[in-house]
Design an enzyme around this catalytic site. Structure first.
Site, PDB file in Angstrom:
ATOM      1  N   GLU A 279       0.798  -1.228   0.000  1.00 11.88           N
ATOM      2  CA  GLU A 279       0.000   0.000   0.000  1.00 11.88           C
ATOM      3  C   GLU A 279       0.831   1.278   0.000  1.00 11.88           C
ATOM      4  O   GLU A 279       0.858   2.012   0.999  1.00 11.88           O
ATOM      5  CB  GLU A 279      -0.953   0.015   1.203  1.00 11.88           C
ATOM      6  CG  GLU A 279      -2.049  -1.017   1.111  1.00 11.88           C
ATOM      7  CD  GLU A 279      -3.062  -0.903   2.241  1.00 11.88           C
ATOM      8  OE1 GLU A 279      -2.748  -0.299   3.278  1.00 11.88           O
ATOM      9  OE2 GLU A 279      -4.165  -1.422   2.072  1.00 11.88           O
TER      10      GLU A 279
ATOM     11  N   GLU B 170      -6.811  -7.578  -0.543  1.00 13.82           N
ATOM     12  CA  GLU B 170      -7.324  -7.652   0.823  1.00 13.82           C
ATOM     13  C   GLU B 170      -8.807  -7.290   0.790  1.00 13.82           C
ATOM     14  O   GLU B 170      -9.167  -6.178   0.406  1.00 13.82           O
ATOM     15  CB  GLU B 170      -6.593  -6.665   1.743  1.00 13.82           C
ATOM     16  CG  GLU B 170      -5.102  -6.921   1.838  1.00 13.82           C
ATOM     17  CD  GLU B 170      -4.387  -5.927   2.755  1.00 13.82           C
ATOM     18  OE1 GLU B 170      -5.058  -5.176   3.496  1.00 13.82           O
ATOM     19  OE2 GLU B 170      -3.147  -5.890   2.713  1.00 13.82           O
TER      20      GLU B 170
ATOM     21  N   HIS C 272      -9.343  -6.300  14.568  1.00 16.49           N
ATOM     22  CA  HIS C 272      -9.642  -6.502  13.145  1.00 16.49           C
ATOM     23  C   HIS C 272     -10.021  -7.957  12.912  1.00 16.49           C
ATOM     24  O   HIS C 272      -9.230  -8.863  13.156  1.00 16.49           O
ATOM     25  CB  HIS C 272      -8.402  -6.142  12.328  1.00 16.49           C
ATOM     26  CG  HIS C 272      -8.656  -5.981  10.865  1.00 16.49           C
ATOM     27  ND1 HIS C 272      -9.131  -6.993  10.059  1.00 16.49           N
ATOM     28  CD2 HIS C 272      -8.503  -4.903  10.055  1.00 16.49           C
ATOM     29  CE1 HIS C 272      -9.239  -6.547   8.829  1.00 16.49           C
ATOM     30  NE2 HIS C 272      -8.880  -5.285   8.790  1.00 16.49           N
TER      31      HIS C 272
HETATM   32  C1  GAL Z   1      -4.526  -2.511   5.014  1.00 18.45           C
HETATM   33  C2  GAL Z   1      -3.125  -3.069   5.184  1.00 18.45           C
HETATM   34  C3  GAL Z   1      -3.107  -4.304   6.048  1.00 18.45           C
HETATM   35  C4  GAL Z   1      -3.946  -4.092   7.276  1.00 18.45           C
HETATM   36  C5  GAL Z   1      -5.347  -3.740   6.857  1.00 18.45           C
HETATM   37  C6  GAL Z   1      -6.300  -3.569   8.010  1.00 18.45           C
HETATM   38  O1  GAL Z   1      -4.518  -1.158   4.741  1.00 18.45           O
HETATM   39  O2  GAL Z   1      -2.545  -3.381   3.945  1.00 18.45           O
HETATM   40  O3  GAL Z   1      -1.774  -4.586   6.415  1.00 18.45           O
HETATM   41  O4  GAL Z   1      -3.393  -3.090   8.055  1.00 18.45           O
HETATM   42  O5  GAL Z   1      -5.313  -2.541   6.138  1.00 18.45           O
HETATM   43  O6  GAL Z   1      -7.593  -3.238   7.562  1.00 18.45           O
END
Ligand code: GAL
Length: 633
Positions: free
Chosen positions: A144, A315, A366
């Site tokens: 990211e 993700e 999370h």
């Molecule tokens: C993304 C990131 C992950 C994790 C995730 C949590 O932005 O790539 O490593 O932090 O968010 O929602």
């Protein structure tokens, strides 16, 4: 194409005994891909030059032995603590001139040449070791770019690199002074090294200075990525991927994507609803557990272009996240809907973040597919279902959409620099066009402004483009599509100066923007018919046919031939009227969809999504809340 599913996994977070069980369960769930490694630098190189590969070798072996394909991340988003001792000046600086310290992640300045080399060297070491490993499917470079506001750095190394970048661009300081109009407030420079970064000035810095700093900052990201890509490619020809973010516009993703094989992005619809799509409170409440019905889709279409047709969700939110102001749980069915929506937009893969919820450090709250105690999370059965559905769906055939909507990163930087109306935002403008098109049931491609051609499109839209280059104008002119240009398109040249002739200066369109009026929120000018113009209104001189006008008679949509000009920013209702008119002129059938219902067509299938928390009747069919209908075409 046949889309597959995967997950993001951190073997270094768990004891080796759990890996076998985890891999077995992933495969039983129907997952095929597993991304690992992207934050593991301190485990891979605990002290400078001292590598520890054994655990990663074993993790890849275990995952691969169960039939999983590994996406291996390079760890440059998390330089270990010793790196900061080695290069104390590698940290980025914020706009107030403060270093952004160690203790979380992304603590590096893209302009730090030695760190860039360290990151590339580490990537190369990994590529050397794992290039021949049959279980390694592809690579994710870094993680990211731009997350946590990390593109613009005001560090001393950034300043030095910026001066060099300017010298390469302008060669002579007189050329820079002329291009920037530095005579304006006695801002002339005698030498490139006198030029500072455009922060901490008394009042607004020169916009030409700012736009060059933004271009420079974006180029530094592309360079950082390119160097790593080249390092991996020396040893390996497997696909290279980056996982981009939602609504990060600080660097030109198209340019970064040019050095990679696949684009991917990280989709967190519930967090984004609150902080990334400018939604009203009422809208946020309506879609609190579903996310905005258009924001994910827009990114899917954008990243398909960034990846030149190849894209994934790296993700996917699988439950409540930890980082938004409030973190609701997705409505039952939404994780399935988000997955199928990505598929409808031609994703090759969707990976859920993360496999197991972490009971330590920053992201304890999370959700993962497993709870911290390794029991299945509430969404687990939904993933099982969607995995089965995907395998039943068979091959998907795709084709170019009829509509191209141009999105340009420089325009985001430009209008942030001189908005003229608070909140004039190029992303928001394009997003409202996109939403309007989708309300009419249309399927859209988001396209880059410098693409080779617009062949095959029936309608091309170019709203809010900062610098509408001669090449772009020529390509638009030569394509057969109906073109909708404006508002604000071509209103500066590449140096951030008002061009002469005045905009939009399009061959074959007799239209000149004579002056502009902007309004605060809640002020608007009514359109004769439906809707209103908000935020931005242009007064045009034209002899073209007037297709729409304000109640006071001022023309807002004009054009005799296949180029139409729109002289303001329509509200939701006005947008639909404008788009209905141009869609009709372009010969595109439309259907006004119920709010929250969205549709996408590919060559082989039609997908209909109900983003509402209640059932809707659509085309004689009842679609349950968070429901999806898939028809073969
Ligand atoms: C993304 C990131 C992950 C994790 C995730 C949590 O932005 O790539 O490593 O932090 O968010 O929602």
């Amino acid at each position: 194409m046949k889309p597959i599913l995967g997950t993001c996994y951190y073997p270094e977070h768990w004891s080796e005994e759990t890996w076998q069980e985890d891999a077995k369960k992933m495969v039983e769930l129907g997952l095929r891909l597993v991304r690992i490694g992207e934050f593991s630098w301190s485990k891979l190189e605990p002290s400078p030059g001292n590598y520890s590969w054994g655990w990663l070798d074993r993790a890849i072996d275990v995952l691969g032995a169960h039939g999983l394909q590994v996406v291996l991340g390079t760890p440059s988003a998390t330089p270990p603590r010793w790196m900061i001792d080695k290069y104390p000046n590698m940290l980025a600086y914020d706009v107030d001139g403060n270093p952004r310290k160690f203790g979380s992640r992304r603590h590096y300045c893209f302009s730090h040449a030695e760190y860039r080399e360290e990151a590339a060297f580490m990537a190369e070491k990994m590529a050397e070791r794992y290039s021949g490993n049959a279980h390694v499917h592809s690579w994710q470079l870094d993680n990211e770019y731009g997350c946590h506001d990390t593109i613009l750095s005001y560090s001393p190394v950034a300043k030095a690199a910026f001066c060099e970048w300017l010298e390469r661009k302008y060669r002579r300081i007189e050329a820079l002074n002329e291009a920037w109009g530095n005579v304006f407030w006695s801002m002339d420079y005698g030498d490139f090294h006198e030029i500072d970064l455009p922060n901490l000035t008394v009042t607004e810095p020169n916009p030409s200075h700012v736009i060059d700093f933004r271009r420079f900052s974006s180029d530094q990201v592309a360079l950082f990525n390119k160097v790593q890509a080249e390092a991996v490619r020396k040893h390996c020809d497997k696909p290279l991927i980056h996982n981009y973010m939602g609504r990060i516009t600080e660097f030109d993703h198209y340019k970064v994507g040019d050095d990679l094989d696949i684009a991917s992005w990280d989709s967190y619809p519930l967090g984004f609803l609150v902080d990334r799509c400018g939604a009203s409170l009422e809208w946020q409440q309506r879609f609190e557990r579903q996310g905005d019905p258009d924001l994910q889709a827009l990114h899917h279409d954008l990243y398909r272009e960034v990846g030149r047709g190849r894209w994934w969700v790296m993700e996917q939110q699988p439950g409540p996240v930890n980082w938004a102001p409030y973190n609701p749980a997705p409505l039952p069915g939404m994780v399935r809907l988000w997955t199928l929506e990505a598929v409808a937009h031609e994703a090759e893969a969707v990976c859920y973040f993360r496999w197991r919820q972490a009971p330590f450090a920053q992201e304890q709250m999370h959700a993962g597919l497993l709870r911290p105690d390794s029991k299945e999370s509430a969404t687990y059965p939904e993933i099982e279902l969607v995995a089965q559905e995907l395998s039943d769906l068979g091959e998907l055939e795709v084709e170019q959409a009829d509509i191209a909507l141009i999105f340009d990163y420089e325009s985001c930087w430009a209008w942030e620099t001189q908005p003229q109306a608070q909140g004039f935002d190029a992303f928001a403008l394009v997003f409202e066009f996109y939403r309007g098109l989708r309300r009419l049931g249309l399927t859209v491609d988001i396209v880059r402004p410098d693409r080779n051609d617009f062949d095959g499109y029936k309608l091309v839209l170019a709203p809010g483009l900062f610098d509408c280059t001669d090449q772009l104008k020529a390509k638009l002119k030569s394509c057969d599509a109906l073109k909708l240009i404006g508002p604000r398109t071509g209103s500066r040249d590449s140096d951030f100066r008002i061009p002469n002739p005045l905009p939009p200066a399009i061959d074959g369109l007799d239209c000149t923007v004579s002056y502009v009026e902007t309004f605060p929120p809640r002020s608007a000018r009514a359109i004769a018919g439906d809707g209103a113009i908000h935020t931005w209104l242009e007064f045009i001189e034209t002899t073209e046919t007037v297709l729409m006008n304000l109640e006071d008679g001022a023309p807002i949509l004009v054009g005799d031939h296949d180029i139409k000009y729109l002289a303001g920013w329509p509200d939701a209702e006005g947008m639909v009227s404008v788009l209905l008119k141009v869609a009709e002129l372009a010969g595109l059938p439309t259907q006004k969809l119920p709010e929250g219902v969205r549709k996408r067509q590919i060559k082989s299938h039609e997908f209909i999504f109900n983003h509402n928390s209640f059932a809707v009747e659509f085309n004689g069919e009842r679609i349950p809340s968070a429901g999806v209908v898939i028809n073969r075409r």
